[in-house]
Design an enzyme around this catalytic site. Structure first.
Site, PDB file in Angstrom:
ATOM      1  N   THR A   1       0.835  -1.192   0.000  1.00  0.00           N
ATOM      2  CA  THR A   1       0.000   0.000   0.000  1.00  0.00           C
ATOM      3  C   THR A   1       0.871   1.243   0.000  1.00  0.00           C
ATOM      4  O   THR A   1       1.975   1.228   0.542  1.00  0.00           O
ATOM      5  CB  THR A   1      -0.930   0.042   1.232  1.00  0.00           C
ATOM      6  OG1 THR A   1      -1.747   1.223   1.163  1.00  0.00           O
ATOM      7  CG2 THR A   1      -0.164   0.059   2.540  1.00  0.00           C
TER       8      THR A   1
ATOM      9  N   ASN B   1      -0.776   3.993   1.045  1.00  0.00           N
ATOM     10  CA  ASN B   1      -1.598   4.794   1.959  1.00  0.00           C
ATOM     11  C   ASN B   1      -0.917   4.801   3.339  1.00  0.00           C
ATOM     12  O   ASN B   1      -0.890   3.779   4.034  1.00  0.00           O
ATOM     13  CB  ASN B   1      -3.002   4.175   2.014  1.00  0.00           C
ATOM     14  CG  ASN B   1      -3.937   4.899   2.967  1.00  0.00           C
ATOM     15  OD1 ASN B   1      -3.499   5.431   3.974  1.00  0.00           O
ATOM     16  ND2 ASN B   1      -5.219   4.899   2.648  1.00  0.00           N
ATOM     17  N   ALA B   2      -0.349   5.950   3.704  1.00  0.00           N
ATOM     18  CA  ALA B   2       0.446   6.051   4.937  1.00  0.00           C
ATOM     19  C   ALA B   2      -0.366   5.691   6.178  1.00  0.00           C
ATOM     20  O   ALA B   2       0.180   5.168   7.152  1.00  0.00           O
ATOM     21  CB  ALA B   2       1.013   7.463   5.064  1.00  0.00           C
TER      22      ALA B   2
ATOM     23  N   ASP C   1      -7.222  -4.423   0.533  1.00  0.00           N
ATOM     24  CA  ASP C   1      -8.190  -3.635  -0.223  1.00  0.00           C
ATOM     25  C   ASP C   1      -9.411  -3.499   0.668  1.00  0.00           C
ATOM     26  O   ASP C   1      -9.881  -4.481   1.259  1.00  0.00           O
ATOM     27  CB  ASP C   1      -8.559  -4.282  -1.559  1.00  0.00           C
ATOM     28  CG  ASP C   1      -9.159  -3.231  -2.494  1.00  0.00           C
ATOM     29  OD1 ASP C   1      -8.446  -2.257  -2.829  1.00  0.00           O
ATOM     30  OD2 ASP C   1     -10.347  -3.342  -2.854  1.00  0.00           O
ATOM     31  N   SER C   2      -9.876  -2.288   0.807  1.00  0.00           N
ATOM     32  CA  SER C   2     -10.901  -2.042   1.816  1.00  0.00           C
ATOM     33  C   SER C   2     -11.842  -0.944   1.348  1.00  0.00           C
ATOM     34  O   SER C   2     -11.573  -0.247   0.371  1.00  0.00           O
ATOM     35  CB  SER C   2     -10.228  -1.660   3.143  1.00  0.00           C
ATOM     36  OG  SER C   2      -9.212  -0.698   2.935  1.00  0.00           O
TER      37      SER C   2
ATOM     38  N   GLY D   1      -9.781   8.697   6.050  1.00  0.00           N
ATOM     39  CA  GLY D   1     -10.885   8.339   5.164  1.00  0.00           C
ATOM     40  C   GLY D   1     -12.253   8.676   5.743  1.00  0.00           C
ATOM     41  O   GLY D   1     -12.529   9.811   6.158  1.00  0.00           O
ATOM     42  N   TYR D   2     -13.122   7.673   5.795  1.00  0.00           N
ATOM     43  CA  TYR D   2     -14.505   7.861   6.236  1.00  0.00           C
ATOM     44  C   TYR D   2     -14.656   7.750   7.758  1.00  0.00           C
ATOM     45  O   TYR D   2     -15.784   7.751   8.270  1.00  0.00           O
ATOM     46  CB  TYR D   2     -15.413   6.823   5.561  1.00  0.00           C
ATOM     47  CG  TYR D   2     -15.444   6.927   4.042  1.00  0.00           C
ATOM     48  CD1 TYR D   2     -16.386   7.730   3.402  1.00  0.00           C
ATOM     49  CD2 TYR D   2     -14.528   6.234   3.253  1.00  0.00           C
ATOM     50  CE1 TYR D   2     -16.423   7.830   2.015  1.00  0.00           C
ATOM     51  CE2 TYR D   2     -14.544   6.327   1.861  1.00  0.00           C
ATOM     52  CZ  TYR D   2     -15.492   7.133   1.258  1.00  0.00           C
ATOM     53  OH  TYR D   2     -15.518   7.237  -0.118  1.00  0.00           O
ATOM     54  N   ASP D   3     -13.549   7.631   8.480  1.00  0.00           N
ATOM     55  CA  ASP D   3     -13.634   7.437   9.941  1.00  0.00           C
ATOM     56  C   ASP D   3     -14.499   8.488  10.650  1.00  0.00           C
ATOM     57  O   ASP D   3     -15.228   8.137  11.584  1.00  0.00           O
ATOM     58  CB  ASP D   3     -12.235   7.412  10.567  1.00  0.00           C
ATOM     59  CG  ASP D   3     -11.544   6.075  10.355  1.00  0.00           C
ATOM     60  OD1 ASP D   3     -12.229   5.104   9.974  1.00  0.00           O
ATOM     61  OD2 ASP D   3     -10.322   5.994  10.575  1.00  0.00           O
TER      62      ASP D   3
ATOM     63  N   LYS E   1      -9.516   1.593  17.816  1.00  0.00           N
ATOM     64  CA  LYS E   1      -9.869   1.292  16.421  1.00  0.00           C
ATOM     65  C   LYS E   1      -9.161   0.004  15.983  1.00  0.00           C
ATOM     66  O   LYS E   1      -9.747  -0.866  15.352  1.00  0.00           O
ATOM     67  CB  LYS E   1      -9.508   2.460  15.484  1.00  0.00           C
ATOM     68  CG  LYS E   1      -9.898   2.144  14.033  1.00  0.00           C
ATOM     69  CD  LYS E   1      -9.512   3.176  12.997  1.00  0.00           C
ATOM     70  CE  LYS E   1      -9.784   2.599  11.596  1.00  0.00           C
ATOM     71  NZ  LYS E   1      -9.222   3.377  10.499  1.00  0.00           N
TER      72      LYS E   1
HETATM   73  P1  ITT Z   1      -3.740   1.430  -1.487  1.00  0.00           P
HETATM   74  O1  ITT Z   1      -4.546   0.934  -2.670  1.00  0.00           O
HETATM   75  O2  ITT Z   1      -2.387   1.954  -1.864  1.00  0.00           O
HETATM   76  O3  ITT Z   1      -3.690   0.435  -0.357  1.00  0.00           O
HETATM   77  P2  ITT Z   1      -6.019   3.193  -1.065  1.00  0.00           P
HETATM   78  O4  ITT Z   1      -6.321   4.253  -0.042  1.00  0.00           O
HETATM   79  O5  ITT Z   1      -6.259   3.535  -2.518  1.00  0.00           O
HETATM   80  O6  ITT Z   1      -4.493   2.727  -0.851  1.00  0.00           O
HETATM   81  P3  ITT Z   1      -8.072   1.179  -1.259  1.00  0.00           P
HETATM   82  O7  ITT Z   1      -8.053   1.109  -2.738  1.00  0.00           O
HETATM   83  O8  ITT Z   1      -8.161  -0.120  -0.483  1.00  0.00           O
HETATM   84  O9  ITT Z   1      -6.781   1.900  -0.666  1.00  0.00           O
HETATM   85  O10 ITT Z   1      -9.250   2.154  -0.807  1.00  0.00           O
HETATM   86  C1  ITT Z   1      -9.678   2.126   0.495  1.00  0.00           C
HETATM   87  C2  ITT Z   1     -10.479   3.384   0.777  1.00  0.00           C
HETATM   88  O11 ITT Z   1     -11.569   3.020   1.647  1.00  0.00           O
HETATM   89  C3  ITT Z   1      -9.628   4.371   1.573  1.00  0.00           C
HETATM   90  O12 ITT Z   1      -8.964   5.283   0.739  1.00  0.00           O
HETATM   91  C4  ITT Z   1     -10.674   5.018   2.455  1.00  0.00           C
HETATM   92  O13 ITT Z   1     -11.353   6.019   1.727  1.00  0.00           O
HETATM   93  C5  ITT Z   1     -11.641   3.877   2.730  1.00  0.00           C
HETATM   94  N1  ITT Z   1     -11.222   3.154   3.948  1.00  0.00           N
HETATM   95  C6  ITT Z   1     -10.678   1.911   4.028  1.00  0.00           C
HETATM   96  N2  ITT Z   1     -10.380   1.589   5.296  1.00  0.00           N
HETATM   97  C7  ITT Z   1     -10.732   2.655   6.036  1.00  0.00           C
HETATM   98  C8  ITT Z   1     -10.658   2.948   7.407  1.00  0.00           C
HETATM   99  O14 ITT Z   1     -10.107   2.102   8.270  1.00  0.00           O
HETATM  100  N3  ITT Z   1     -11.109   4.129   7.821  1.00  0.00           N
HETATM  101  C9  ITT Z   1     -11.644   5.016   6.955  1.00  0.00           C
HETATM  102  N4  ITT Z   1     -11.734   4.834   5.642  1.00  0.00           N
HETATM  103  C10 ITT Z   1     -11.281   3.654   5.170  1.00  0.00           C
END
Ligand code: ITT
Length: 200
Positions: A8, A10-11, A70-71, A149-151, A171
């Site tokens: 990932t 995503n920091a 992926d989340s 994110g949506y937290d 969390k």
């Molecule tokens: P990588 O693909 O590099 O891992 P990304 O942020 O693009 O980074 P994803 O494609 O899995 O990752 O998108 C996940 C998004 O879902 C993320 O950017 C948030 O907007 C949301 N998300 C996932 N987990 C979350 C969390 O724990 N808290 C808040 N929002 C979350």
């Protein structure tokens, strides 16, 4: 000491994974340590497919075992949107939240769940995937400074506060990522011999 890469860039995810890893004797890298890696095209149609794509790409490029996450957030009244498009729902996190709250205006059903699929790839193959979820509801307005994110708009079941109002430790105890991670680590502990990288 072995080495793994968290697939990932995503920091925030990296930080959560590092905390979840605790003090395992393993060197945890992420794609932030490989700035020249070409971007991964997430063209799967499910969390599982996208996690597998990311794990495989990172494992092949970095030549070490890879964990990918992926989340996303699935909202019942929006038929599961934004789902796998959570990161692409709008350009920035505040805009994504604003768009979500607007889409839910006037709707009484606020049920939602966060989903996380972790894929593990070793030696050029995805060995398994693990899913975690946390159910909750969408708040009327953003609250809290923590998380990402949506937290700020996600209230987990059993709580009155949003994920962004919880401590990072709390969390990380109940999140979709923590649930998937615990399953993944059980698998790793069972299957250590598959990982030829002195992993753990
Ligand atoms: P990588 O693909 O590099 O891992 P990304 O942020 O693009 O980074 P994803 O494609 O899995 O990752 O998108 C996940 C998004 O879902 C993320 O950017 C948030 O907007 C949301 N998300 C996932 N987990 C979350 C969390 O724990 N808290 C808040 N929002 C979350």
């Amino acid at each position: 000491m072995g080495c793994i890469v968290i697939a990932t860039a995503n920091a925030h995810k990296v930080e959560e994974f590092r905390a979840l890893m605790g003090k395992q004797d393993v060197d945890v890298k992420s794609l932030l340590d490989y700035p020249h890696m070409p971007p991964i095209e997430e063209n799967g149609s499910s969390f599982r497919e996208n996690a597998s794509i990311k794990a495989l790409a990172a494992c092949n490029y970095c030549d070490v075992p890879a964990f990918a996450d992926d989340s996303g957030l699935e909202v019942a009244a929006l038929d599961g949107a934004p789902g796998i498009y959570s990161a692409r729902y709008a350009p920035t996190a505040p805009e994504r939240i604003a768009k979500l709250l607007k889409a839910l205006e006037g709707k009484t059903d606020r049920r939602a769940r966060f989903v996380c699929v972790i894929a593990i790839a070793v030696n050029g193959e995805v060995v398994d995937t693990f899913e975690g979820e946390v159910r909750g509801r969408i708040a009327d307005a953003p609250r809290g400074e923590g998380g990402f994110g949506y937290d700020p708009v996600f209230i987990p079941d059993g709580y009155d506060c949003t994920f962004a109002e919880l401590s990072a430790e709390e969390k990380n105890r109940i999140s979709h990522r923590a649930v998937a991670f615990r399953k993944a680590m059980e698998f790793v502990e069972d299957q250590m011999s598959m990982l030829d990288n002195d992993f753990l």
